[in-house]
Write a protein that holds these residues in place. Structure first.
Motif, short mmCIF file in Angstrom:
data_model
loop_
_atom_site.label_atom_id
_atom_site.label_comp_id
_atom_site.label_asym_id
_atom_site.label_seq_id
_atom_site.Cartn_x
_atom_site.Cartn_y
_atom_site.Cartn_z
N GLN A 17 0.77 -1.31 -0.06
CA GLN A 17 0.00 -0.20 0.09
C GLN A 17 0.60 1.05 0.06
O GLN A 17 2.11 1.42 0.63
CB GLN A 17 -0.84 0.00 1.22
N ASN A 52 -5.56 6.03 -0.64
CA ASN A 52 -4.49 4.98 -0.78
C ASN A 52 -4.33 4.00 -2.09
O ASN A 52 -5.53 3.96 -2.51
CB ASN A 52 -4.51 3.80 0.41
N THR A 71 -3.95 0.25 -2.81
CA THR A 71 -3.84 -0.95 -1.99
C THR A 71 -3.77 -2.11 -2.93
O THR A 71 -4.90 -2.29 -3.68
CB THR A 71 -4.85 -1.38 -0.81
N THR A 72 -2.68 -2.54 -3.27
CA THR A 72 -2.55 -3.70 -4.19
C THR A 72 -3.08 -4.96 -3.73
O THR A 72 -3.19 -5.42 -2.70
CB THR A 72 -1.31 -3.86 -4.57
N THR A 73 -3.48 -5.65 -4.81
CA THR A 73 -4.28 -6.93 -4.50
C THR A 73 -3.31 -7.83 -5.46
O THR A 73 -2.95 -7.61 -6.63
CB THR A 73 -5.56 -7.14 -5.20
N SER A 108 -15.53 -5.38 -3.57
CA SER A 108 -15.34 -6.10 -2.30
C SER A 108 -16.11 -7.03 -1.89
O SER A 108 -17.22 -6.80 -1.80
CB SER A 108 -14.82 -4.95 -1.00
N GLY A 162 -13.49 -9.36 -6.54
CA GLY A 162 -12.94 -8.77 -5.67
C GLY A 162 -12.85 -9.39 -4.32
O GLY A 162 -12.51 -8.58 -3.20
N VAL A 205 -10.66 -5.46 -2.36
CA VAL A 205 -10.80 -4.13 -2.76
C VAL A 205 -11.65 -3.80 -3.81
O VAL A 205 -12.64 -4.74 -4.32
CB VAL A 205 -9.34 -3.54 -3.51
N ASP A 206 -12.05 -2.45 -4.04
CA ASP A 206 -13.03 -1.90 -5.15
C ASP A 206 -12.49 -1.51 -6.25
O ASP A 206 -11.51 -1.08 -6.33
CB ASP A 206 -14.30 -1.01 -4.57
N LEU A 227 -17.42 5.31 -0.36
CA LEU A 227 -15.93 5.02 -0.68
C LEU A 227 -15.53 6.71 -1.21
O LEU A 227 -14.66 7.04 -0.78
CB LEU A 227 -15.58 4.00 -1.56
N ALA A 281 -3.48 -1.97 -8.15
CA ALA A 281 -4.46 -1.18 -7.11
C ALA A 281 -4.98 -0.25 -8.23
O ALA A 281 -4.39 0.32 -9.22
CB ALA A 281 -3.39 -0.64 -6.30
N ASN A 324 -7.41 3.81 -8.18
CA ASN A 324 -8.18 4.90 -7.59
C ASN A 324 -7.96 6.14 -8.06
O ASN A 324 -7.22 6.23 -9.06
CB ASN A 324 -7.20 5.12 -6.06
#
Length: 319
Positions: A43, A74, A76-78, A137, A142, A148-149, A161, A304, A306
């Protein structure tokens, strides 16, 4: 019975004469427009700063006024891993035993998987693009760790969000795009855009491929401003066309949004995609495992997504 009797033979089908035809798929297009942030192990924040100066009059100004606000959003990697184990012994009874396997010992032959390389990479990139847009999510897409979304959730006026900062049109732009009214609907979406970015050079409509086709069909039929259908250009994994009458805007169709009627508008540079390395979507491991007597491949990456400023984005909020 005179003549040949061939009733006991099946009709001939020369399967080994034909080549193996791979699926035709779109690759991911979204990353070509977004800002890429590499080197994220888990992240990292998007560090944002907003300066609000206040003009004051008079000959001598000694009272401080204005503000500088720092905030973060943020990335945030998946972790996403594509892995398969293939036992070549299963091919020997079929035409593939002749067409895909060499003579003699073939356990360590990579010829078949080398043929699959293009298809494998393209489908992984398409899957990544679908994840970037469609992940929810807790859903199947997800539910990876961490959950994550995707952008369809993030760029929405109805989600906590992003809050109410994402703009939503209230007129025709809030209804599904049709060919006959596409231009009016898109301009209604533009009218909901934040005035601070209306002159941005990279304002971009993102929509699904089917919606994109309807838009181009409508522009062509209406001959808007002498719309030239040849201005539609192919991008790896999608299509792009200028927005007639708005030289700073473009329309992008991507398979990542799928069959959704969602259309979003915003500056593409404000869209961020995080990863560890950009080459992770094309670098994969291929090896023979003597313990399982199988050929294996593994392709692993992190993703990630955003937006930095939700208030710069418009969404028709359709499913």
């Amino acid at each position: 019975m005179a003549g040949f009797n061939v009733s006991a033979l099946a009709d001939f089908n020369n399967q080994v004469a034909g080549k193996i035809v791979l699926d035709s798929v779109f690759k991911g297009v979204t990353a070509q427009y977004a800002t890429i942030q590499e080197g994220i192990k888990y992240q990292e924040p998007l560090n944002l700063m907003s300066v609000s100066p206040v003009a004051q009059g008079g000959d001598s100004v000694t009272v401080a006024s204005g503000s500088v606000i720092f905030s973060q959003r943020n990335l945030t990697t998946t972790k996403r891993t594509f892995y398969d184990s293939l036992n070549l012994q299963a091919l020997t009874e079929k035409y593939l035993g002749i067409s895909a396997l060499p003579e003699g010992s073939y356990e360590e032959s990579f010829s078949l998987l080398n043929d699959m390389t293009t298809d494998l990479v393209a489908k992984v990139q398409k899957s990544n693009d679908e994840f970037i847009w469609q992940a929810v999510s807790g859903s199947a897409l997800g539910a990876l760790t961490p959950a994550v979304d995707g952008l369809l959730v993030i760029i929405s006026g109805s989600t906590a969000l992003a809050g109410s900062a994402v703009n939503v049109p209230t007129g025709t732009g809030a209804t599904p795009i049709t060919a006959s009214t596409a231009y009016a609907q898109l301009t209604d979406i533009i009218s909901a855009e934040n005035e601070d970015v209306l002159d941005a050079e990279d304002l971009t409509f993102f929509c699904g491929s089917k919606v994109f086709q309807r838009i181009v069909s409508g522009f062509t039929t209406q001959n808007l401003f002498h719309f030239d259908p040849t201005s539609v250009t192919s991008r790896v994994g999608g299509w792009e066309v200028p927005m007639p009458g708005f030289p700073n805007m473009r329309i992008v169709g991507t398979a990542g949004i799928g069959t959704s009627e969602r259309v979003v508008l915003g500056p593409s540079s404000d869209l961020f995609i995080g990863c560890d390395l950009t080459s992770d979507t094309t670098n994969y491991s291929l090896w023979y495992d003597i313990n399982d007597d199988a050929l294996k491949y593994r392709l692993r990456n992190k993703l990630a997504q955003n937006v930095a400023h939700p208030q710069y984005w418009v969404s028709n909020d359709l499913a």
